[in-house]
Structure formats: structure tokens, C-alpha cells
Write an enzyme that holds these catalytic residues in place. Structure first.
Site, PDB file in Angstrom:
ATOM      1  CG  MET A  19      -5.311 -37.678 -39.258  1.00  0.00           C
ATOM      2  SD  MET A  19      -6.973 -36.808 -39.575  1.00  0.00           S
ATOM      3  CE  MET A  19      -6.792 -35.374 -38.411  1.00  0.00           C
ATOM      4  N   GLY A  20      -0.681 -37.445 -39.602  1.00  0.00           N
ATOM      5  CA  GLY A  20       0.612 -36.707 -39.770  1.00  0.00           C
ATOM      6  C   GLY A  20       0.760 -35.548 -39.067  1.00  0.00           C
ATOM      7  CB  SER A  78      -1.426 -31.953 -35.881  1.00  0.00           C
ATOM      8  OG  SER A  78      -0.858 -33.382 -35.360  1.00  0.00           O
ATOM      9  NE  ARG A  79      -7.600 -28.669 -35.845  1.00  0.00           N
ATOM     10  CZ  ARG A  79      -7.986 -30.008 -35.826  1.00  0.00           C
ATOM     11  NH1 ARG A  79      -7.802 -30.778 -35.017  1.00  0.00           N
ATOM     12  NH2 ARG A  79      -8.970 -30.223 -37.039  1.00  0.00           N
ATOM     13  CE  LYS A 138      -4.922 -32.225 -27.481  1.00  0.00           C
ATOM     14  NZ  LYS A 138      -4.879 -32.310 -28.803  1.00  0.00           N
ATOM     15  CG  MET A 160       3.276 -32.056 -27.371  1.00  0.00           C
ATOM     16  SD  MET A 160       4.547 -33.058 -27.586  1.00  0.00           S
ATOM     17  CE  MET A 160       5.544 -32.397 -26.483  1.00  0.00           C
ATOM     18  N   GLY A 179       3.916 -36.556 -28.979  1.00  0.00           N
ATOM     19  CA  GLY A 179       2.531 -37.439 -28.615  1.00  0.00           C
ATOM     20  C   GLY A 179       2.586 -38.609 -29.499  1.00  0.00           C
ATOM     21  CG  HIS A 180       1.548 -38.196 -33.702  1.00  0.00           C
ATOM     22  ND1 HIS A 180       1.597 -36.678 -33.969  1.00  0.00           N
ATOM     23  CD2 HIS A 180       0.200 -38.395 -33.723  1.00  0.00           C
ATOM     24  CE1 HIS A 180       0.449 -36.291 -34.153  1.00  0.00           C
ATOM     25  NE2 HIS A 180      -0.529 -37.229 -34.255  1.00  0.00           N
TER      26      HIS A 180
HETATM   27  O1  PAF Z   1      -6.554 -38.986 -33.898  1.00  0.00           O
HETATM   28  C1  PAF Z   1      -6.220 -38.827 -35.235  1.00  0.00           C
HETATM   29  O2  PAF Z   1      -5.090 -38.193 -35.656  1.00  0.00           O
HETATM   30  C2  PAF Z   1      -7.399 -39.454 -36.178  1.00  0.00           C
HETATM   31  O3  PAF Z   1      -8.552 -38.926 -35.644  1.00  0.00           O
HETATM   32  C3  PAF Z   1      -7.293 -40.888 -36.557  1.00  0.00           C
HETATM   33  C4  PAF Z   1      -7.372 -41.769 -35.347  1.00  0.00           C
HETATM   34  C5  PAF Z   1      -5.917 -40.963 -37.104  1.00  0.00           C
HETATM   35  C6  PAF Z   1      -8.222 -41.085 -37.515  1.00  0.00           C
HETATM   36  O4  PAF Z   1      -8.155 -40.336 -38.913  1.00  0.00           O
END
Ligand code: PAF
Length: 276
Positions: free
Chosen positions: A28-29, A184-185, A147, A182, A34-35
Site C-alpha cells: 500500500m506504499g 508505514s504507520r 509482519k 518497520m 521491510g517492503h
Molecule cells: O500488507 C499490505 O500492505 C496490504 O494488506 C496488501 C497485502 C498490500 C493488500 O492491500
């Protein structure tokens, strides 16, 4: 990196390269390390890596949370470029949903425990979007983080039940040097709240170090007390569960995981640790 905004455009591109293996990391950006660890893992195991950025409205219970979800798209694109991501899929909401989509999937109890109790409907929204994204990208491998451990199990169950042709890979939690998972929040935490939030990882590690399956209920209670003792922290749950079913761990469990969710100020955080 190529960027696509429509399903048709990304599908056309991928159809032109049918011989290449595709790894996919849905996000979700508001990307953090982590991403990026998902992207790196995918790059090492596939010919092409696709990342999606889509703030999925159907998985938010609270409209205010959806509204304030960070959307730093320029910075995200720069991070993906430097991680070597090949394709970004960043659709608008209208590209992914009809005005009035109501369908849901019954995947059994794994959806309704833990997060499901506190965020009813959340994992239905996750399944809707992950299903749609898998349908567009048709990856060989799907990379998701530990996570949100329960999310991984929910998607895994959906993949099994619908017999979707994709292999799932769980990537370990990335942590800051002081132990904070880590997320995003984390950008919503003030300096004081950020320090207070360390009680989550400290409590999880304490429970891991003192784990004894015969003292599970007692340890869960102790963990809730440790979390609540930190000023400004309101724990929602702390559970020690079987890593496959999310029911209470038993001596027969082959994997055990401790999971927690807590509000730190107004920010809701989740974290977990694999005990074995
Ligand atoms: O983990 C996330 O960021 C979201 O739940 C996902 C898997 C991208 C689905 O919107």
C-alpha cells in the site's frame, strides 16, 4: 522501472514476456526497508519483479485511517527504482473496483481470530484486492511479510481453497536498530510514542525467552500487563498460538508464534515473533 496504471496495460506487457518468471510484492506504499526486502528477495528468485502500490479502501475499518494513510508516491518510486524493481502497478480505485462490490470469501476461522476480532471485515478487503492483483499480475511467486502474520495465513488459505497457481514466500520482519518493527504507520508516532512503542518488541522477546507451553495463559496475561504498564500504550491482544491455525498453541504444535496489537497514542501497531 516501468509504471502501469491500468490492468490492461500491465497485462499486455507481461503477455509479451511469457517465458519470464514473475515475482510479485503487493503493497500500500509508504515503503520502508521491510517492503524493499520483499523486492530484493523477489529479484533474487525471479526474472521480473512487480510491485503494486494501492491503498485498498475495502480493508480499512475506519475512514479516518484510510484518509490519513501516508501516500508518498514520488519517494516510493525512487525507493523502488534503487531496489531494482522492474514494474510498478499503481492503479486508481476505479480501476480495481466497481462501485458496489459485495462479494466475500468464507475461508474459515483464520480470518476471524486475533485481528479479525478487532478489525471485522479487514481480511475480506485484503482477500478481494490480493485476488484481483493476482489475477492481473499472474505471478509465479508472491512475496508477503511476516509482519502481518495472520494476513499471510489468510491469503495462503485463499490460494489453497481457490487453487490459485502461485507459490507464497514469507519474508522476515525488518526492524529498526532498537527493535521497533518497520511499519508505514510508524510515521504517525511522536518521538515519545516511538520510544513507548518499543514495549511491543521487548514484550514479545521476553515471552519468547520464557516460553513454556504449559504456562501459556499465564504468559499471555503477564505480557498484557507488561504492555499496559507502559504509559500511553493500550494493548488489544497478546496471544501465543499455533503458527498454522492461530488457535492456542499445544504441545503438538510444530510452530508457535506470539502476536500482539496495541494502540500507542492514536496509532495502532501490530508485531509478532516466531517462538519456533
Ligand atoms: O500488507 C499490505 O500492505 C496490504 O494488506 C496488501 C497485502 C498490500 C493488500 O492491500
Amino acid at each position: 522501472m516501468k509504471t502501469f496504471k491500468t490492468r490492461q496495460a500491465i497485462r499486455k506487457y507481461l503477455n509479451e514476456h511469457p517465458q519470464l518468471s514473475v515475482g510479485f510484492a503487493p503493497t500500500m506504499g509508504a515503503l520502508h526497508n521491510g517492503h524493499l526486502s520483499l523486492i530484493k528477495r523477489s529479484k533474487s528468485e525471479n526474472d521480473i519483479t512487480v510491485c503494486s502500490i494501492f491503498v485498498n479502501p475495502t480493508q480499512f475499518n475506519d475512514p479516518a485511517d484510510l484518509e490519513k494513510y501516508p501516500r508518498p508516491i514520488e519517494a516510493d518510486m525512487a525507493k523502488l527504482e534503487s531496489a531494482g524493481c522492474d514494474i510498478l502497478f499503481a492503479p486508481e480505485v476505479s480501476e480495481m473496483y466497481d462501485d458496489n462490490e459485495q462479494w466475500h470469501l468464507d475461508i474459515g476461522p483464520v480470518e476471524h481470530l486475533l485481528e479479525g476480532e478487532f478489525r471485522p471485515g479487514h481480511y475480506q478487503g485484503v482477500m478481494q484486492i490480493v485476488f484481483k492483483l493476482l489475477d492481473v499480475v499472474k505471478p509465479h511467486n508472491l512475496y508477503m511479510g511476516q509482519k502481518d502474520y495472520q494476513q499471510f495465513l489468510v491469503v495462503q488459505r485463499m490460494v489453497e481453497l481457490l487453487n490459485l497457481q502461485v507459490d507464497m514466500v514469507m519474508c522476515p520482519i525488518e526492524r529498526e536498530a532498537d527493535g521497533l518493527a518497520m511499519s508505514s504507520r510508524n510515521v504517525h508516532l511522536s518521538d515519545t510514542e516511538r520510544k513507548r512503542a518499543l514495549v511491543l518488541s521487548k514484550t514479545l522477546n521476553y515471552i519468547k525467552d520464557h516460553f513454556d507451553v504449559s504456562r501459556e495463559a499465564e504468559l499471555e496475561e503477564q505480557a498484557m500487563e507488561m504492555l499496559a504498564a507502559e504509559e500511553g500504550v493500550e494493548p488489544e491482544y497478546f496471544r501465543i498460538v499455533d503458527g498454522k491455525t492461530l488457535y492456542p498453541a499445544t504441545p503438538a504444535s510444530t510452530s508457535v508464534v506470539a502476536l500482539t496489537a496495541a494502540k500507542v497514542g492514536k496509532t495502532r501497531l501490530i508485531d509478532n515473533v516466531l517462538i519456533y
